[in-house]
Design an enzyme around this catalytic site. Structure first.
Site, PDB file in Angstrom:
ATOM      1  N   ASP A 124       9.292  29.584  33.179  1.00 55.51           N
ATOM      2  CA  ASP A 124       8.576  30.009  34.388  1.00 55.51           C
ATOM      3  C   ASP A 124       8.531  31.524  34.494  1.00 55.51           C
ATOM      4  OD1 ASP A 124       8.336  27.345  35.148  1.00 55.51           O
ATOM      5  OD2 ASP A 124      10.260  27.348  36.226  1.00 55.51           O
ATOM      6  N   ASP A 157       0.855  -1.213   0.000  1.00 59.48           N
ATOM      7  CA  ASP A 157       0.000   0.000   0.000  1.00 59.48           C
ATOM      8  C   ASP A 157       0.879   1.249   0.000  1.00 59.48           C
ATOM      9  OD1 ASP A 157      -2.354  -1.513   0.190  1.00 59.48           O
ATOM     10  OD2 ASP A 157      -2.013  -1.779   2.352  1.00 59.48           O
ATOM     11  N   ASP A 193       2.693  32.186  31.231  1.00 58.94           N
ATOM     12  CA  ASP A 193       3.778  31.607  32.033  1.00 58.94           C
ATOM     13  C   ASP A 193       4.795  32.692  32.366  1.00 58.94           C
ATOM     14  OD1 ASP A 193       2.596  29.158  31.783  1.00 58.94           O
ATOM     15  OD2 ASP A 193       3.811  28.521  30.082  1.00 58.94           O
ATOM     16  N   LEU A 198      11.868  21.904   0.152  1.00 58.67           N
ATOM     17  CA  LEU A 198      10.904  20.780   0.145  1.00 58.67           C
ATOM     18  C   LEU A 198      11.633  19.508   0.578  1.00 58.67           C
ATOM     19  CD1 LEU A 198       8.642  20.293  -2.969  1.00 58.67           C
ATOM     20  CD2 LEU A 198       9.193  18.473  -1.374  1.00 58.67           C
ATOM     21  N   HIS A 227       0.016  11.788   6.027  1.00 58.48           N
ATOM     22  CA  HIS A 227      -0.632  12.015   4.716  1.00 58.48           C
ATOM     23  C   HIS A 227      -1.030  10.684   4.089  1.00 58.48           C
ATOM     24  CE1 HIS A 227       0.214  16.239   4.714  1.00 58.48           C
ATOM     25  NE2 HIS A 227       1.522  16.100   4.596  1.00 58.48           N
ATOM     26  N   ASP A 262      13.310  13.438  -0.130  1.00 59.77           N
ATOM     27  CA  ASP A 262      14.266  14.110  -1.001  1.00 59.77           C
ATOM     28  C   ASP A 262      15.694  13.685  -0.629  1.00 59.77           C
ATOM     29  OD1 ASP A 262      14.794  17.632  -1.920  1.00 59.77           O
ATOM     30  OD2 ASP A 262      15.866  15.771  -2.443  1.00 59.77           O
ATOM     31  N   ASP A 304      13.493  19.636  -4.864  1.00 59.14           N
ATOM     32  CA  ASP A 304      14.106  20.940  -5.217  1.00 59.14           C
ATOM     33  C   ASP A 304      15.525  21.090  -4.687  1.00 59.14           C
ATOM     34  OD1 ASP A 304      12.606  22.848  -2.456  1.00 59.14           O
ATOM     35  OD2 ASP A 304      13.536  20.880  -2.570  1.00 59.14           O
ATOM     36  N   HIS A 338       5.335  12.424   9.874  1.00 61.24           N
ATOM     37  CA  HIS A 338       4.459  13.447   9.233  1.00 61.24           C
ATOM     38  C   HIS A 338       3.947  12.915   7.901  1.00 61.24           C
ATOM     39  CE1 HIS A 338       3.363  17.611   7.889  1.00 61.24           C
ATOM     40  NE2 HIS A 338       3.615  17.067   6.712  1.00 61.24           N
ATOM     41  N   GLU A 339       4.851  12.405   7.039  1.00 64.76           N
ATOM     42  CA  GLU A 339       4.436  11.959   5.705  1.00 64.76           C
ATOM     43  C   GLU A 339       3.485  10.764   5.784  1.00 64.76           C
ATOM     44  OE1 GLU A 339       6.371  15.112   4.209  1.00 64.76           O
ATOM     45  OE2 GLU A 339       4.926  13.779   3.255  1.00 64.76           O
ATOM     46  N   HIS A 372      -2.694  18.807   5.907  1.00 67.24           N
ATOM     47  CA  HIS A 372      -1.921  19.689   6.813  1.00 67.24           C
ATOM     48  C   HIS A 372      -2.837  20.362   7.826  1.00 67.24           C
ATOM     49  CE1 HIS A 372       1.709  19.960   3.924  1.00 67.24           C
ATOM     50  NE2 HIS A 372       1.900  19.051   4.884  1.00 67.24           N
TER      51      HIS A 372
END
Lengths: 77, 367
Positions: free
Chosen positions: B231, B59, B187, B81, B123, B99, B76, B119-120, B129
């Protein structure tokens, strides 16, 4: 008066960024001037990143455009 | 959080993946581990289970490539990217590309492969996003330790696949605080060369006189060396430094740079060892004194001499009647002290020794 190189670089960066991540159609830019659609796309991008929505290429907007990031568009197509 | 149009997702929760090639930046085993851990991030909070294939079509097909790498969606070169992935679906659906012109790492140096992969894969599982700067699905890279999903991410992925049926515990990152939350408390607050910096959780807002809209950023994006929680903080305009307190340590910032020799222990200021945390700090520009607030008491530190003034600690409530017995943050402007506690802000006249106004803490954030 011809646009200074730096200005043109910024426009090119923004043009590429907005085409890749915000679905702006290619080939819209007149010589050295941001189109209305580009201003609208800049506003979309500023709203997404919770920046001040000005529609202009201000420093904070350009700073975000230069950050390392994911290649998936921010506006889901 | 956002999903792709039509809430694209995998039809069943057993998803296969295959690593087609490897980056030379890391050992093969490190890439395998980063990819496995990245999938685990999502399986911890959903019924999703990921099975690795070594041949055939999976998949999620994972590969490293530079510039044009076969999908007419070129990379790029270095920076910019970093990677992209396709939403769930047949063929290229779910496929994830990194990349190869980037430098892939397994620590805090840019760019951490585990974090970018997590992260990817978000997707590849159907997440688009998020505009929450503290979420993993925020488009801009940032390094952070610990479990990478925020509550925003978890809500998003669970609305596609449901919860994890075997209830393994996770400690998600809280969402970014909203500046107009009526219950918002601070804070810490400090000036920094004419700007006002307000710290809250892992974030800070930056207010600039010419910028009507405060800008929210992760603390570690600007000061990677600082902890996630501040603090107290104050600016010493004479020395052009900002002192940041967290727990029993303090850091000195010169603009956006860390001053060498820090962090130091707060006790070097002359505070007793029993003090484990400073609630608030403020420099009174007119007297050159810095007030340090701890629970119901406060100390006065002479910046010029570099010593604590005698006769302290003193009672906060006695010396500053009307502001209550504890503070979260304090600022000083043109003869007025601004005490912040919970969601309130007390404007206190230093000369006439009384509260002049009471406002909401976030009134200075245009709310």
């Amino acid at each position: 008066k011809p646009i200074a190189t730096e200005e043109k670089d910024k426009l090119l960066l923004a043009d590429k960024y907005l085409r890749r991540y915000y679905g702006m159609p290619a080939g819209l830019q007149g010589e050295g001037k941001a189109s209305d659609l580009m201003h609208q796309k800049i506003r979309e991008m500023q709203a997404f990143f919770r920046l001040e929505v000005t529609g202009k290429l201000d420093d904070n907007t350009l700073e975000v455009m230069e950050m390392a990031r994911c290649g998936v568009p921010d506006v889901a197509e | 959080y956002n999903h792709f149009p039509r809430d694209l997702k995998w039809k069943n929760t057993n998803v296969t993946f295959r690593i087609l090639n490897y980056t030379p930046d890391l050992k093969k085993a490190d890439v395998d581990k980063a990819v496995r851990n990245a999938f685990n991030v999502w399986s911890k909070v959903t019924p999703l289970r990921f099975k690795k294939l070594y041949e055939g079509n999976a998949d999620i097909m994972i590969s490293f490539g530079a510039k044009e790498h076969g999908d007419f969606n070129p990379f790029d070169g270095p920076e910019g990217l970093l990677a992209h992935a396709y939403p769930p679906g047949n063929g290229i659906g779910g496929d994830t590309h990194f990349d190869e012109d980037e430098t892939w790492t397994k620590d805090f140096h840019a760019f951490n492969l585990f974090l970018v992969a997590a992260h990817e894969f978000g997707h590849a599982l159907g997440m688009a996003h998020s505009s929450d700067p503290g979420s993993l699905m925020y488009p801009v890279y940032s390094y952070g330790k610990g479990y990478p999903l925020s509550e925003d991410d978890i809500k998003g992925i669970q609305s596609l696949y449901g919860e994890n049926t075997d209830h393994r515990k996770v400690k998600p990152k809280p969402d970014a605080p909203s500046k107009c939350d009526p219950e918002l408390s601070f804070d810490a607050i400090t000036e920094l060369r004419g700007e006002t910096i307000i710290f809250k959780d892992r974030f800070y807002w930056r207010l600039h006189p010419q910028m009507p809209e405060p800008e929210q950023t992760l603390i570690k994006n600007t000061w990677p060396e600082l902890p996630n929680q501040v603090d107290a903080a104050y600016e010493n305009p004479e020395k052009d430094i900002v002192i940041i307190f967290s727990g029993i340590r303090m850091w000195a910032l010169n603009g956006y740079n860390l001053v060498d020799g820090y962090p130091k222990y707060i006790h070097k200021l002359g505070l007793p060892k029993t003090v484990r945390k400073i609630d608030a700090a403020v420099n009174i520009r007119d007297t050159g004194k810095t007030l340090l607030f701890v629970d119901e008491e406060y100390w006065s530190y002479d910046e010029e001499k570099g010593t604590m003034d005698s006769g302290y600690p003193r009672s906060l409530e006695q010396d500053f009647p009307g502001i209550g017995d504890e503070v979260d943050a304090v600022a000083y402007h043109y003869g007025y002290l601004y005490f912040y506690h919970d969601h309130m802000q007390f404007e206190y006249s230093y000369s006439s020794r009384k509260v002049m106004r009471i406002m909401r803490a976030n009134s200075m954030l245009n709310c």
